[in-house]
Structure formats: structure tokens, C-alpha cells
Motif scaffolding. Structure first.
Motif, mmCIF file in Angstrom:
data_model
loop_
_atom_site.group_PDB
_atom_site.id
_atom_site.type_symbol
_atom_site.label_atom_id
_atom_site.label_comp_id
_atom_site.label_asym_id
_atom_site.label_seq_id
_atom_site.Cartn_x
_atom_site.Cartn_y
_atom_site.Cartn_z
ATOM 1 N N ASN A 115 -16.306 -17.715 24.642
ATOM 2 C CA ASN A 115 -15.603 -17.877 23.826
ATOM 3 C C ASN A 115 -15.751 -17.822 22.393
ATOM 4 O O ASN A 115 -15.624 -16.910 21.682
ATOM 5 C CB ASN A 115 -14.256 -17.921 24.075
ATOM 6 C CG ASN A 115 -14.308 -20.154 24.069
ATOM 7 O OD1 ASN A 115 -15.498 -20.459 24.142
ATOM 8 N ND2 ASN A 115 -13.418 -20.702 23.483
ATOM 9 N N ASP A 144 -17.214 -14.826 21.678
ATOM 10 C CA ASP A 144 -17.098 -13.888 21.583
ATOM 11 C C ASP A 144 -16.789 -13.750 20.141
ATOM 12 O O ASP A 144 -16.747 -12.520 19.107
ATOM 13 C CB ASP A 144 -15.871 -13.826 22.377
ATOM 14 C CG ASP A 144 -16.424 -13.308 23.602
ATOM 15 O OD1 ASP A 144 -17.512 -12.255 23.891
ATOM 16 O OD2 ASP A 144 -15.952 -13.920 25.259
ATOM 17 N N MET A 145 -16.006 -14.731 19.511
ATOM 18 C CA MET A 145 -15.304 -15.078 17.923
ATOM 19 C C MET A 145 -16.436 -14.878 17.020
ATOM 20 O O MET A 145 -15.993 -13.765 15.631
ATOM 21 C CB MET A 145 -15.410 -16.541 18.008
ATOM 22 C CG MET A 145 -13.780 -17.071 18.220
ATOM 23 S SD MET A 145 -12.808 -18.367 18.202
ATOM 24 C CE MET A 145 -13.839 -19.365 19.320
ATOM 25 N N GLN A 152 -16.470 -10.962 17.230
ATOM 26 C CA GLN A 152 -15.475 -10.050 16.423
ATOM 27 C C GLN A 152 -15.568 -10.196 15.019
ATOM 28 O O GLN A 152 -15.256 -9.716 14.434
ATOM 29 C CB GLN A 152 -14.332 -10.987 16.630
ATOM 30 C CG GLN A 152 -13.763 -10.733 18.764
ATOM 31 C CD GLN A 152 -13.150 -11.104 19.594
ATOM 32 O OE1 GLN A 152 -12.543 -11.843 19.010
ATOM 33 N NE2 GLN A 152 -12.535 -11.613 20.489
ATOM 34 N N ASP A 153 -15.569 -11.439 14.544
ATOM 35 C CA ASP A 153 -15.910 -11.984 12.467
ATOM 36 C C ASP A 153 -17.208 -10.806 12.498
ATOM 37 O O ASP A 153 -16.693 -10.299 11.215
ATOM 38 C CB ASP A 153 -16.277 -13.193 13.034
ATOM 39 C CG ASP A 153 -15.937 -13.651 11.910
ATOM 40 O OD1 ASP A 153 -15.614 -12.860 10.671
ATOM 41 O OD2 ASP A 153 -15.975 -14.641 11.036
ATOM 42 N N ASP A 194 -16.605 -4.892 13.020
ATOM 43 C CA ASP A 194 -15.468 -4.391 12.248
ATOM 44 C C ASP A 194 -14.106 -3.830 13.327
ATOM 45 O O ASP A 194 -13.296 -4.421 13.737
ATOM 46 C CB ASP A 194 -15.733 -3.240 11.668
ATOM 47 C CG ASP A 194 -16.224 -2.994 10.315
ATOM 48 O OD1 ASP A 194 -16.407 -4.465 9.606
ATOM 49 O OD2 ASP A 194 -17.423 -1.960 9.521
ATOM 50 N N THR A 195 -14.510 -3.185 14.852
ATOM 51 C CA THR A 195 -13.682 -3.024 15.806
ATOM 52 C C THR A 195 -13.398 -4.181 16.291
ATOM 53 O O THR A 195 -12.228 -4.139 16.987
ATOM 54 C CB THR A 195 -14.425 -1.762 16.673
ATOM 55 O OG1 THR A 195 -15.487 -2.743 17.291
ATOM 56 C CG2 THR A 195 -14.889 -0.648 15.142
ATOM 57 N N GLY A 196 -14.457 -4.972 16.546
ATOM 58 C CA GLY A 196 -13.593 -6.659 16.726
ATOM 59 C C GLY A 196 -14.664 -6.624 18.606
ATOM 60 O O GLY A 196 -14.107 -7.274 19.471
ATOM 61 N N ARG A 197 -15.329 -5.046 18.724
ATOM 62 C CA ARG A 197 -16.001 -4.774 20.174
ATOM 63 C C ARG A 197 -17.481 -5.218 20.225
ATOM 64 O O ARG A 197 -17.912 -4.361 19.390
ATOM 65 C CB ARG A 197 -15.377 -3.990 20.738
ATOM 66 C CG ARG A 197 -13.818 -2.971 20.623
ATOM 67 C CD ARG A 197 -13.652 -1.971 21.014
ATOM 68 N NE ARG A 197 -13.930 -1.815 22.976
ATOM 69 C CZ ARG A 197 -14.823 -0.217 22.957
ATOM 70 N NH1 ARG A 197 -15.602 -0.132 22.062
ATOM 71 N NH2 ARG A 197 -15.251 -0.943 23.823
ATOM 72 N N GLY A 198 -18.055 -6.060 21.277
ATOM 73 C CA GLY A 198 -18.632 -6.145 21.388
ATOM 74 C C GLY A 198 -19.714 -5.027 21.737
ATOM 75 O O GLY A 198 -19.507 -5.764 23.381
ATOM 76 N N CYS A 232 -20.279 -2.871 27.324
ATOM 77 C CA CYS A 232 -19.320 -4.366 26.912
ATOM 78 C C CYS A 232 -20.041 -5.161 26.582
ATOM 79 O O CYS A 232 -19.141 -5.689 27.922
ATOM 80 C CB CYS A 232 -18.199 -2.920 26.543
ATOM 81 S SG CYS A 232 -17.127 -4.079 25.593
ATOM 82 N N LYS A 272 -17.406 -8.574 26.610
ATOM 83 C CA LYS A 272 -15.636 -8.352 26.900
ATOM 84 C C LYS A 272 -16.065 -7.925 28.445
ATOM 85 O O LYS A 272 -15.683 -8.793 29.131
ATOM 86 C CB LYS A 272 -15.115 -8.025 26.708
ATOM 87 C CG LYS A 272 -15.259 -8.685 25.121
ATOM 88 C CD LYS A 272 -13.509 -7.999 23.880
ATOM 89 C CE LYS A 272 -13.347 -8.850 23.390
ATOM 90 N NZ LYS A 272 -11.920 -8.530 22.572
#
Length: 565
Positions: free
Chosen positions: A459, A462-463, A466-467, A470-474, A499, A501
């Protein structure tokens, strides 16, 4: 003529110190109360032939003894008969506490021959402790008046444009508090030093720069005038001659902490002007002193004490670092004495501008790249190690090959240095040195990814992603995956777009491959700062903790030495 080296014994906290100098400009760096300004005091007392006070003696039962080498290289002087075959003279200045003045000797092997103290007056010493205009008050009005008469006789027909006249008026109007004769001389210098070139000082510099540069020029001219017209020496005895008969005046100039009054830009402008004058690189000033004093130039050597990296020249060979050893005694490391292979020397000069701050540190951490550079200070704070408080300087070496070269430089300056290498270069470097560390995984990014995933802190990764996104999708593209796979030695034909996630938590191998590929492809200072921001203290990889704790320990050892003294 220049001072090549000086050995100091029993002077204040300079109990047994040897310094070697560059022949034009020398910068003294180091922590407070280590003896930098004491050296300038010594130079002033020595060159002005003043006796030492009882408070100058570190031990009143021993003499103050100063030995130095003055080099003349292809020059002829009024005391040519005492200069040795290597175009140099070795001198000893010595005084016991009961004496009013020191004794001066010429050193010839084991033999000491007395020489008159007045010989030290054959060079002009200028001590500019204050680079602001306030020092102009220390020069008598009579000097300004007589110097002004000479300046007026050389003033050309005015060639200033209307705009330049307005600027000049503004320049003079801000001088209301100064001696009127001083103000007039500043105006005369502006005209004299700007009229012979198309790109005038007024065009090149701001009002503040011109004021300060003219103040420097006026101080130097006034001090040359006073020396030339002194009853204690005559001009001919001061001059040295080159093989073509050109006449030069030897000059030593000290400047103490120019940053106290000046912005970084003005620091560099003023010190650059000092250097131009001392090394005869300013044609306008050179022409002026030839007209005023019938000399062809100055043989100048500068000594600058500073705590500002902005003031430093971008060449380690001009740096003298003063520090305390394990016993608390002042020692020096002089860049002009360092011997490196030509390739290493070129590399160090090229990268020195980025490393200047380290000269003031108690300890240095060298890292390979931008991500670790961005993260280490933040991770250290989470471990209660504030780099500024502990005097730890973090340097991005920009590649593992630079670490060893920079380490050699800082070792020469006697600054403790800790290095962190990526594990994939472990075979090239020392594996047992107490100050050399390696990541546990192949590189810094993999150390972070592996440590967090194996300890069930996906997690956090992931944070960070996301930071940054811009889209928050890695999303790991195929090209990103190929770069990461290749770095890890995995067949990149297996790489596909994924992706992050969507990768299952139990598929550890795939998590490692793709999270690493993302971080490896996005490495940089910003990602490093985000890593430091989000990573919990207990999840900082062990190798990073070891580096930070080692740097802290070395910094504390340095502090204990200073406090103990």
C-alpha cells in the motif's frame, strides 16, 4: 612574487600549522573558531611589521615562530642578492614574549642569517575586513584629496551618454554620508574605468554592483598611493622586474567574510573584481595604475575567508580547509597540494561546483543517483537524524564511478565520508570498509520495492504511485517493463503492459518485477521525496539506516573533538 607556504608555531590556536597556497587566490573554509581569521590577523601583523602581543602566544614560555617561502620565478628585486638559486627566499620570523618586536632571519639550509625587519615592507599588504563602503572611512581625507588631483589630470573628455549620466547621478546621490573627496573620487573612477571600453561598467552592472566595485577600486588605489608615498619605503625598493624590464608591485590582499554584507551575486562580482585586479586581468585598472604610479601591474595574491559556498571558486585547488584533529589541534588541508591522476582531476574540477557545500560539513554521504538523493534527508528525519543539525552533507555523485573520485577528494580535505553503492557494482569496490555500504538488492529502487512488498506494505508503494501520477492509476508500459526486466536480468520478451493494482497480492514475483519497473523508469528526486514522505520509519530498508547511523556517529565524533578542545 607569491607566498608558496607558511609554517606557524605557537600563534593563538595555530599551535603547529602548515599552509600551502595557490599563487593567485586562496579560500579559507571550515567551522567557526578554527583559526581562519587568526591567520589573517597573523598575516597583517607580519606584513606590517608589528610585534606580537602576549595574548597572541598560545604558550608564553615558547616563542612564536613563523617560517615561509616567497617565490619570485624569473623576477628581479631590490634584494636580489639574498634570493636563492631556485628563485625563492626562505624566511623565519621569531619573537619571545619579552620582546617588543620579532627578529627576521633568512634560512639557508641549517644556517640562519639576520635580515632587517623592514624587508617585509617590500610588499603591499591590504586587509579588507569589510567589503562594504564603510571601510572607505578609514582612509584619511588628505589621501583622497591628493589622489583626486592625480585622477583629475587623467580624466578624458566625457563620453557618457545622456542615459549613462542619469545613472551616474543616481550612483553619486546615494553616497551622501561619505567624505566629499571620497565621493568625487568614486565619480572620477567611474569615468576613468568606463570610458576606455565600449561595454562600460554602467552597462554591465547594476547600481549596487558599480558602487561596490568602485569602492574596491578606490580602496586599492588609496592604499597603493599611501604605500608609494610612505616615508618608510621608496617606490623603487618595492618593485620587482621581469626579464623585459616591466615593473610590478607585489601585493597581498585579504578579504574576511564578504558574505556579511553582500548577496550571492555581489559576492561573486566583488571577489571576481579583486581577482582581476590582483592578476592584471582588468585592462582599465591596469592602464590607470600605470598612469598614476608608473608601474606595469600588480603581483597579487588573495586570501579570502568565507562561510559562503557562493563565494567559492569552482576549483578545489584554491581551497584551504581548516579543521581540528583527534587531539583538538588545528590542522589544514590545502587543495593546491593534492595529487590526482589527470582523468580524476578533470572529473573533480567538473563536479566541484555541486560538491562545494560539503567543505563545511562534519560528515558527507555520497549516493549514486537522484532517487536516493531525494529520499535520504527525509528518511533520516524519521530516524531523528536532522542532516543540518548534525552537519551532514548529502551529495548525488551522479553515478557509481564518481563516488570513488569524490571520496578521494573529501578524504584529502579530511572530511569523513560514507558511501552507498548499488549492490550490482559490489565487485568493483571495497566490501569491508567501515564507511562503504551496499544496497541489499541490486539497486536502490529494488531495495525499496522488495523491502516493502516482502513486509506486506504494498500500500505504501501504491500511495507513492498515486501521488506521482495525475490519473492515480499506476500503469507499467511494455517499454518500462523491458527496462526493468533487463536491469534484473530477466528475459524482457516476457514483458507486457500491466496495471499495478491488477496484480494479485500472492504473485510476489510479478509484483516485484512490475513495481520495480515502474520505480526504475520514474526514478528521480521527486520520487525519492515521495518515498521518504510515505515510508514508515520501521520500513526503511536496513542498508539505508546503516548509512544514516554511520554518518551520525562520524558527525558526533567530530563534534566531540571540537567541544573537548
Amino acid at each position: 612574487m607569491f607566498m608558496e607556504w607558511i609554517q606557524i608555531e605557537n600563534y593563538r590556536n595555530l599551535v603547529d600549522v602548515e599552509l600551502h597556497f595557490h599563487n593567485d587566490i586562496n579560500y579559507f573554509v571550515g567551522e567557526n573558531a578554527v583559526g581562519k581569521s587568526n591567520f589573517l590577523d597573523l598575516l597583517e601583523q607580519m606584513m606590517n611589521v608589528r610585534g606580537f602581543q602576549e595574548s597572541d602566544f598560545a604558550d608564553v614560555n615558547k616563542p612564536i615562530r613563523i617560517e615561509c617561502k616567497l617565490s619570485f620565478s624569473e623576477l628581479t628585486t631590490s634584494f636580489q642578492d639574498i634570493i636563492g638559486p631556485e628563485a625563492a627566499i626562505y624566511l623565519r620570523l621569531e619573537q619571545v614574549v619579552q620582546e617588543v618586536y620579532p627578529r627576521l632571519y633568512k634560512i639557508d639550509g641549517e644556517q640562519l642569517s639576520p635580515v632587517p625587519l623592514s624587508m617585509l615592507r617590500h610588499a603591499l599588504y591590504m586587509c579588507h575586513r569589510d567589503t562594504s563602503e564603510a571601510e572607505l572611512y578609514s582612509i584619511p581625507t588628505s589621501v583622497y584629496m591628493e589622489l583626486g588631483k592625480q585622477l583629475v589630470s587623467y580624466l578624458p573628455q566625457s563620453r557618457l551618454t545622456g542615459d549613462e549620466t542619469v545613472v551616474l547621478d543616481r550612483l553619486i546621490n546615494v553616497k551622501k554620508g561619505l567624505d566629499p573627496e571620497c565621493v568625487l573620487n568614486i565619480q572620477r573612477l567611474v569615468e576613468l574605468l568606463t570610458s576606455s571600453t565600449e561595454a562600460t561598467l554602467i552597462r554591465k552592472y547594476s547600481i549596487d554592483n558599480v558602487r561596490l566595485i568602485m569602492a574596491v577600486a578606490l580602496k586599492i588605489l588609496a592604499q597603493i598611493y599611501m604605500k608609494v608615498h610612505s616615508a618608510s619605503t621608496n617606490l623603487e625598493s618595492l618593485l620587482v622586474y621581469d626579464s623585459e624590464g616591466r615593473r610590478y608591485l607585489p601585493v597581498f590582499i585579504s578579504v574576511d567574510e564578504p558574505e556579511l554584507h553582500l548577496s550571492p551575486y555581489l559576492q561573486r562580482a566583488v571577489l571576481s573584481y579583486y581577482r582581476q585586479i590582483a592578476t592584471n586581468e582588468n585592462p582599465e585598472f591596469l592602464a590607470l595604475i600605470k598612469q598614476l604610479f608608473q608601474i606595469d601591474g600588480l603581483l597579487g595574491q588573495l586570501f579570502v575567508v568565507t562561510h559562503s559556498t557562493d563565494a567559492l571558486v569552482d576549483d578545489y585547488r584554491h581551497i584551504i580547509r581548516m579543521y581540528r584533529d583527534e587531539e583538538g589541534l588545528v590542522r589544514t588541508a590545502c587543495g593546491v597540494t593534492f595529487k590526482f591522476a589527470r582523468e580524476v582531476e578533470k572529473h573533480l574540477i567538473m563536479h566541484f561546483p555541486e560538491a562545494k557545500e560539503a567543505l563545511y560539513a562534519r560528515c558527507i554521504i555520497l549516493v549514486e543517483g537522484e532517487t536516493e538523493y531525494g529520499s535520504f534527508a527525509g528518511m533520516a528525519k524519521k530516524l531523528n537524524v536532522d542532516f543540518d543539525y548534525f552537519g551532514i552533507c548529502l551529495i548525488n555523485a551522479r553515478g557509481e564511478s564518481s563516488i570513488s573520485k569524490l571520496h578521494k577528494l573529501f578524504k584529502s580535505f579530511s572530511i569523513p565520508t560514507v558511501a552507498l553503492y548499488d549492490r550490482d557494482v559490489m565487485d568493483k569496490h571495497s566490501k569491508t570498509h567501515a564507511n562503504v555500504f551496499y544496497t541489499n538488492e541490486i539497486c536502490f529502487e529494488m531495495d525499496v520495492v522488495s523491502h516493502l512488498i516482502h513486509h506486506h506494505h504494498r500500500n505504501v508503494l501504491d500511495m507513492i504511485v498515486q501521488d506521482i501520477i495525475d490519473t492515480g492509476r499506476g500503469m507499467v508500459t511494455k517499454d518500462m517493463a523491458r527496462r526493468g526486466f533487463s536491469k534484473l536480468g530477466v528475459d524482457d520478451r516476457q514483458a507486457i503492459q500491466r496495471c499495478l493494482k491488477n496484480i494479485k497480492a500472492k504473485d510476489i514475483e510479478t509484483l516485484l518485477l512490475y513495481y520495480f519497473s515502474w520505480f526504475y523508469s520514474n526514478k528521480g528526486v521527486i520520487v525519492g521525496r515521495r518515498i521518504a514522505h510515505y515510508i514508515p520509519e520501521h520500513m526503511i530498508p536496513p542498508a539505508f539506516i546503516a548509512v544514516i547511523e554511520r554518518a551520525k556517529a562520524l558527525s558526533l565524533e567530530s563534534s566531540i573533538i571540537k567541544i573537548g578542545r
